[in-house]
Design an enzyme around this catalytic site. Structure first.
Site, PDB file in Angstrom:
ATOM      1  N   HIS A 317       0.805  -1.218   0.000  1.00 25.30           N
ATOM      2  CA  HIS A 317       0.000   0.000   0.000  1.00 25.30           C
ATOM      3  C   HIS A 317       0.836   1.265   0.000  1.00 25.30           C
ATOM      4  CE1 HIS A 317      -3.316  -2.733   0.902  1.00 25.30           C
ATOM      5  NE2 HIS A 317      -4.120  -1.764   0.529  1.00 25.30           N
ATOM      6  N   GLY A 318       2.063   1.188   0.413  1.00 29.20           N
ATOM      7  CA  GLY A 318       2.880   2.396   0.377  1.00 29.20           C
ATOM      8  C   GLY A 318       4.230   2.206   1.003  1.00 29.20           C
TER       9      GLY A 318
END
Lengths: 473, 481
Positions: A317-318
Site C-alpha cells: 500500500h505504500g
C-alpha cells in the site's frame, strides 16, 4: 485520466463504445480496446508506456518459455527470474527511496535518496504479471501465445490503473470468445453509474470532511472529533475504492468481460479474517495463493507465511512505516483469531464480534491515514483517550458537532449502504410475481442510474479531476 | 378407476398444469426482461450520446464569475509537452474546466451538497479547516531592530501642511451590537475554513484568523521611515476582517484576536509612523453593512468609517457620507461563496454598496514598473459578480487618480485588496492619490515616493497581510526592488 472525470465519461468512453461496437470481428475489437487502453494509460504520462509495454513483452515472452520448459529446472529458473524482475521493477520505482532512507538511518550513511515518480498502476499490473507467470509455471493456465491478447489482458483500461488485480484465468477465455448481450450492457451500465455515485456523491463528500479535520495538525483535535473523522475516513476508503471497483467491473462488462467481485460488504464481517475475505478480495487472494506458503520459514512456515503476507500487504500500500504497521496490525489480529480458534470465535455473541471488528478496522484505517508518524502518535493518543485524560484535548468540540449535523444525511446513507440493502431489495423486486412490479423496478433502476450519472456530472463540474485513493498504488 | 388412481392422476395433471403455467410465466418474464433491458440500454446510450454531443458542440465557458478566474485554455502543443503528458492532461483539464454554463452547475452543486445534512434555518454551517487557535498565537515574536536615523523629536517637528504632534483621537464612538457575545450554530465547510452564521436574519461567511504580530511588516515600515524624509508623513491602518466582529461566542476559540495582533504589531513601530486604529470605529457600526457577507473583503461603508479616522489624523478634508452618491448592486456573491460553495450563501446573496465621491476622479493606469498604460476613471463599470473590482480594477496595476482638489497634497496608498475600498474616500482630501499594491510594485518604494513628490504614505491592508506572506512583499518593496 480517471473514471470520475467528465472527459472520460463524456468523451473517451462514448468514443470507445462507438468504435468498438462498429467493428465486426473480435480480433479488431480487441485491437480497439488495446489502442484505447494504451491511450488511457499514456494520457497522464506517455513515457510510462515504455515500462508497461516492456513489462508486457517481457512477461509474455517468459510465459511462453516457462510453458515450454514445464516443471524442469530450467522452468523453475525462468519462473524465479521472471518473478524477480517484476519485483525488482516494483522495488526500484516504489520502494528504492524508502529503502535508502532506512539504510541511511541504520548505517548513518548519506546515500542520495532516489526520488523516482511511481508509474500509475505499477503495483496492479506487476502483480497481474506475476500471477500470470506463476499460473503458467504451476500449469493452472496455458501460456498465451498471442502477444496482442496478452497485452490486452495486462493493459485493459478498466482494471489497469487501480485494479482489481484480475487473474489471467478470469479473462483468458473472454479474450478470444465473448459476446456482449443486452443483459451485459444493462448490468455494466448500472454498475458503472452506481459505482460513480459511490465515488462522487458519497466518497468525495466524506473526504472533504476528513481533510478538514485530519488535513492539519491533529494534536488539538477533540476525542469526539478524532473518532468522528476516523469513522468517516473508513467509510471514505470503502466507498472510494469499492466505487472505483464497481466502475471497473461495470465498464469491463460493457465490453463483455466478467471480472470477479473485489468487495463484499466488508463491514458485515464478524472476524478480521472474514474482513479480509470481503475487502480488496483480489489483493487478499493474490497473497493467499502466491505468498502464504512460500517455504522459506521451515517449520515456522505458518507464522512466517503470516508475517510475510501481512508485511507485504502493508508494504504494497505504500513505502511508509505506517502502512507496514497497518499490515502487521492486521496480521496480529489474524494470528490472535487463529490462536483463539474458529469454534470459540463462533461462540461469541454476534454484537460483540461486530463491535470488535469495527473497532479494529476503524483504528486500523487511522494508522493507514497518517504517514507522518508524529501525527499518528497524536491520533493514537487522542483516540485512546490518553490525550483527554492528560488534559491536552477536550471530549468534544462545537465544530465536530456542527460538521456532524451538516453531514448527517450523507453519513447515514453511507452507513446504510455498508449493509447489503441494495442486493436484497433488488432480489425482492426481480423475483416479484407481478410483471408490473418487475417492469417498474427494471426500468426504474436504469432511470435512477441515469439520474445518478447526471448528479455526479454536476458535482464533477466543481472540480477538475479526482484521483482515487488507490491511484498511488 | 379406483379413488386412489383417480387422485394420483389428478395430482399429476395438477403438477403438469403448474409446471406449464410456471414455464409460461418464466417465458413471459424472460421476454419482458429482454424488452426492458433493450429499451433501457438504448435509453442510456442515447443519453450518453446527447451529453457527449452537448459538451462538444455547445460553446465552452471562458471565465468563472463566481471563482473570479479565467478558465483553463487549450494547451499549447509541443513535442516536449506531449511526451511529458502536459498536453494530454491539459486537454482533459480544459474539457473538465470549461464546461458550458459552468457557474450555473457550480451553484447547482452547492444546492446538491447542502442536502448532506441539516443546514439553514437557525443552523449555521462550518466549511473548512477550522481549528482552535493556540493561546500564544499573538505572543511576541523576536524583537525587531528598530534603530532609527531620525529622532522622535525630528519627526514631531516636521513641517507639513497638517503637521502637529499626533493629533488627539476623536471621541470614541458608541459601540453597536457585539455579535461576539452571542452563541450561534454554524455550518462547517471543510476545504477553506469558513464558518457560515446567521446574523440579523442573513447568512454571513467568516474566515478565521490564525494570529501573529507582524514583525516583518513592522521592520518594513520602520525601514521606510528611515529612508524617507521626515516631511513625508507615514500612516498605517491595519484593517480587521469580519471574523473580528461577527464570530459567535461559541466559536471564538477558533479565531485569534485581531485587536491583540494589531496592538502587538503597532507596538513594534518606530516613532514617526502614525497609527490609524479603527477598531473602536468598526465596533460602533457592526449593525451596518460595513463588511460584505459573502466575500472576504470589507464593504465600502466600512472603508468610509475607517478612512474617516485616517482623515482626522492626517488633517485631510472628509465630506460626510450624504455628500457621496450611494449606489448598489443586488445579488452579489463573493469569494467566500466561491471557496465554500455554501448553499446558505448562494440562496442569500447580498447587496453590494459603494459611494461615488463628490469630486472628479480621472485616473491614469500604469504597469507594475510604472509605465503608462491608459487613462480612465477611478471607479470602473463591472458586473455584479465582480463588484469589488470596481475600485480601480485588478490589483496588478499602479493607478494615479487626479482629483479636482487643489491642495498640493499627494498621497500614496500602499495596500492589499482591502485598501482598494479606501481610495474613493481619499479623493476629497488629496490632489493626487497613488494606488500601489504591495504585491505588484517593482520600483523601490522610498525612491518612488521621493521622485513623485508624495507628501503622505498610507499603508492600508488587512490583518492577514500584516502577519502573512504579504509582509515579505512589503519588505521587498522597501528594502530591495
Amino acid at each position: 485520466m480517471a473514471f470520475s472525470d467528465l472527459f472520460f465519461l463524456f468523451f473517451f468512453l462514448p468514443l470507445c463504445l462507438l468504435i468498438y461496437f462498429h467493428t465486426g470481428r473480435l480480433r479488431t475489437k480487441n485491437t480497439v480496446l488495446i489502442v484505447f487502453s494504451l491511450i488511457f494509460y499514456a494520457w497522464g504520462k506517455p513515457v510510462w508506456l515504455v515500462l508497461l509495454l516492456g513489462s508486457a513483452v517481457f512477461n509474455w515472452f517468459f510465459g511462453l518459455k516457462i510453458g515450454e520448459a514445464g516443471e524442469s529446472k530450467l522452468g523453475k529458473i525462468l519462473t524465479g527470474s521472471a518473478v524477480a524482475v517484476n519485483l525488482v521493477m516494483l522495488f526500484v520505482f516504489k520502494y528504492a527511496g524508502f529503502f535508502v532512507e532506512i539504510l541511511n538511518g541504520i548505517l548513518r550513511t548519506s546515500i542520495p535518496v532516489p526520488n523516482l515518480t511511481q508509474p500509475i498502476g505499477l503495483s496492479f499490473y506487476t502483480f497481474m504479471a506475476i500471477s500470470y507467470i506463476l499460473d503458467v509455471a504451476w500449469e493452472t493456465s496455458e501460456p498465451q501465445k498471442s502477444f496482442k491478447n496478452f497485452l490486452l489482458y495486462i493493459s485493459f483500461f478498466p482494471h489497469m490503473t487501480a485494479g482489481p488485480i484480475v487473474r489471467y484465468e478470469t479473462m483468458e477465455k473472454e479474450l478470444t470468445a465473448r459476446k456482449v448481450r443486452n443483459s451485459d450492457m444493462y448490468e455494466g451500465i448500472v454498475r458503472l453509474c452506481l459505482g460513480l455515485a459511490k465515488k462522487v456523491i458519497i466518497a468525495d463528500g466524506l473526504n472533504v470532511v476528513v481533510t478538514s479535520f485530519f488535513g492539519n495538525d491533529i494534536s488539538g483535535l477533540s476525542f469526539a472529533g478524532t473518532w468522528y473523522t476516523v469513522i468517516l475516513y473508513s467509510l471514505y476508503v470503502y466507498f472510494d475504492f469499492s466505487g472505483y471497483s464497481d466502475m471497473a467491473i461495470g465498464i469491463a462488462r460493457m465490453f463483455g468481460f466478467h471480472f470477479e467481485e473485489n468487495f463484499n460488504y466488508p463491514f458485515m464481517c464478524s472476524s478480521i479474517a472474514e474482513f479480509w475475505n470481503r475487502w480488496h478480495i483480489s489483493l487478499g487472494t493474490f497473497f493467499r495463493d502466491y505468498l502464504l506458503y512460500v517455504p522459506i520459514f521451515g517449520k515456522r512456515r505458518k507464522y512466517g507465511g503470516l508475517f510475510l503476507v501481512w508485511f507485504s500487504t502493508g508494504l504494497w500500500h505504500g513505502a511508509s512505516w505506517n502502512y507496514i504497521f497497518w499490515g502487521l496490525y492486521y496480521g496480529l489480529f489474524i494470528l490472535l483469531e487463529g490462536l483463539i480458534g474458529k469454534k470459540r470465535l463462533k461462540s461469541w455473541p454476534a454484537w460483540w464480534k461486530h463491535l470488535y471488528c469495527i473497532l479494529i478496522i476503524v483504528i486500523g484505517f487511522g494508522i493507514f491515514y497518517f504517514e507522518d508518524l508524529g501525527q499518528l502518535g497524536y491520533f493514537l493518543r487522542n483516540i485512546s483517550g490518553i490525550s483527554m485524560v492528560l488534559g491536552k484535548i477536550t471530549l468534544g468540540d462545537i465544530v465536530t458537532m456542527t460538521s456532524l449535523k451538516n453531514n448527517i444525511f450523507l453519513i447515514l446513507i453511507a452507513l446504510l449502504l455498508c449493509f447489503p440493502v441494495f442486493p436484497k431489495v433488488r432480489a425482492a423486486f426481480e423475483n416479484a410475481r407481478e410483471d408490473k412490479v418487475f417492469a417498474i423496478w427494471k426500468q426504474g433502476l436504469m432511470v435512477v442510474s441515469i439520474i445518478l450519472m447526471v448528479v455526479c456530472a454536476i458535482m464533477l463540474v466543481d472540480s477538475t479531476s479526482h484521483t482515487f485513493l488507490y491511484w498511488q498504488f | 378407476m379406483s379413488d386412489s388412481n383417480r387422485k394420483s392422476e389428478d395430482n399429476e395433471l395438477r403438477a403438469e398444469r403448474i409446471a406449464r403455467r410456471k414455464k409460461i410465466r418464466e417465458t413471459r418474464r424472460r421476454k419482458l426482461n429482454l424488452r426492458i433491458t433493450k429499451r433501457s440500454v438504448k435509453m442510456f446510450l442515447i443519453f450518453l450520446a446527447i451529453m457527449t454531443a452537448l459538451l462538444i458542440v455547445v460553446p465552452r465557458s471562458k471565465i468563472s464569475n463566481i471563482e473570479k478566474r479565467s478558465l483553463t485554455e487549450w494547451p499549447k502543443f509541443s513535442a516536449s509537452s506531449l511526451l511529458s503528458g502536459e498536453y494530454t492532461t491539459g486537454i482533459s483539464q480544459f474539457y473538465d474546466d470549461t464546461v458550458p454554463f459552468r457557474d450555473t452547475f457550480k451553484n447547482m452543486n452547492s444546492n446538491l451538497r447542502s442536502l448532506s445534512g441539516i443546514q439553514g434555518g437557525e443552523m449555521a454551517q462550518a466549511v473548512g479547516n477550522i481549528k482552535k487557535v493556540n493561546p500564544g498565537a499573538n505572543a511576541e515574536e523576536k524583537p525587531v531592530d528598530t534603530t532609527a536615523e531620525d529622532t522622535a523629536e525630528d519627526v514631531a517637528s516636521a513641517d507639513t501642511s497638517a503637521a502637529e504632534a499626533v493629533p488627539a483621537a476623536t471621541a470614541t464612538p458608541e459601540p453597536q451590537k457585539d455579535f461576539t457575545k452571542e452563541d450561534a450554530e454554524g455550518e462547517y465547510s471543510p476545504d477553506n475554513g469558513v464558518l457560515v452564521v446567521k446574523e440579523n436574519g442573513h447568512w454571513r461567511g467568516l474566515e478565521f484568523f490564525g494570529g501573529g504580530t507582524g514583525g516583518t511588516f513592522a521592520e518594513a515600515l520602520n525601514g521606510l521611515r528611515d529612508r524617507l524624509d521626515s516631511s513625508v508623513r507615514i500612516y498605517v491602518m491595519g484593517i480587521p476582517t469580519a471574523c473580528e466582529y461577527y464570530t459567535p461566542a461559541n466559536y471564538l476559540e477558533y479565531t485569534a484576536s485581531q485587536k491583540e495582533s494589531l496592538d502587538a504589531f503597532y507596538s513594534k513601530l518606530n516613532d514617526g509612523i502614525e497609527v490609524v486604529d479603527i477598531d473602536e470605529t468598526m465596533k460602533a457600526h457592526t449593525e451596518e453593512p460595513i463588511y460584505t457577507r459573502t466575500d472576504h473583503h470589507w464593504g465600502s461603508l466600512g472603508a468610509y468609517y475607517a478612512t474617516g479616522v485616517f482623515a482626522d489624523i492626517a488633517g485631510a478634508d472628509y465630506p460626510s457620507l450624504d455628500q457621496y452618491e450611494e449606489k448598489t448592486k443586488e445579488g452579489y456573491l463573493g469569494s467566500i461563496y466561491a471557496s465554500s460553495g455554501s448553499a446558505l450563501l448562494l440562496n442569500d446573496p447580498e447587496t453590494f454598496y459603494w459611494y461615488v465621491p463628490p469630486v472628479e476622479t480621472p485616473t491614469d493606469y500604469y504597469d507594475t514598473y510604472f509605465n503608462f498604460q491608459y487613462s480612465g476613471d477611478m471607479l470602473l463599470e463591472v458586473d455584479t459578480a465582480n463588484a469589488y473590482m470596481m475600485f480601480l480594477g485588478p490589483d496588478d496595476e499602479i493607478a494615479v487618480t487626479h482629483s479636482s482638489v487643489d491642495n498640493g497634497r499627494k498621497i500614496a496608498c500602499v495596500k492589499d485588496s482591502f485598501g482598494c475600498a479606501v481610495i474613493p474616500f481619499l479623493t476629497p482630501g488629496f490632489d493626487e492619490i497613488y494606488t500601489i499594491d504591495m504585491r505588484y510594485f517593482y520600483p523601490n518604494l522610498a525612491t518612488f515616493v521621493e521622485e513623485q513628490g508624495i507628501t503622505d504614505v498610507l499603508i492600508a491592508c488587512c490583518t492577514f497581510s500584516i502577519v502573512g506572506p504579504n509582509a515579505d512583499e512589503m519588505y521587498n518593496i522597501v528594502y530591495y526592488n
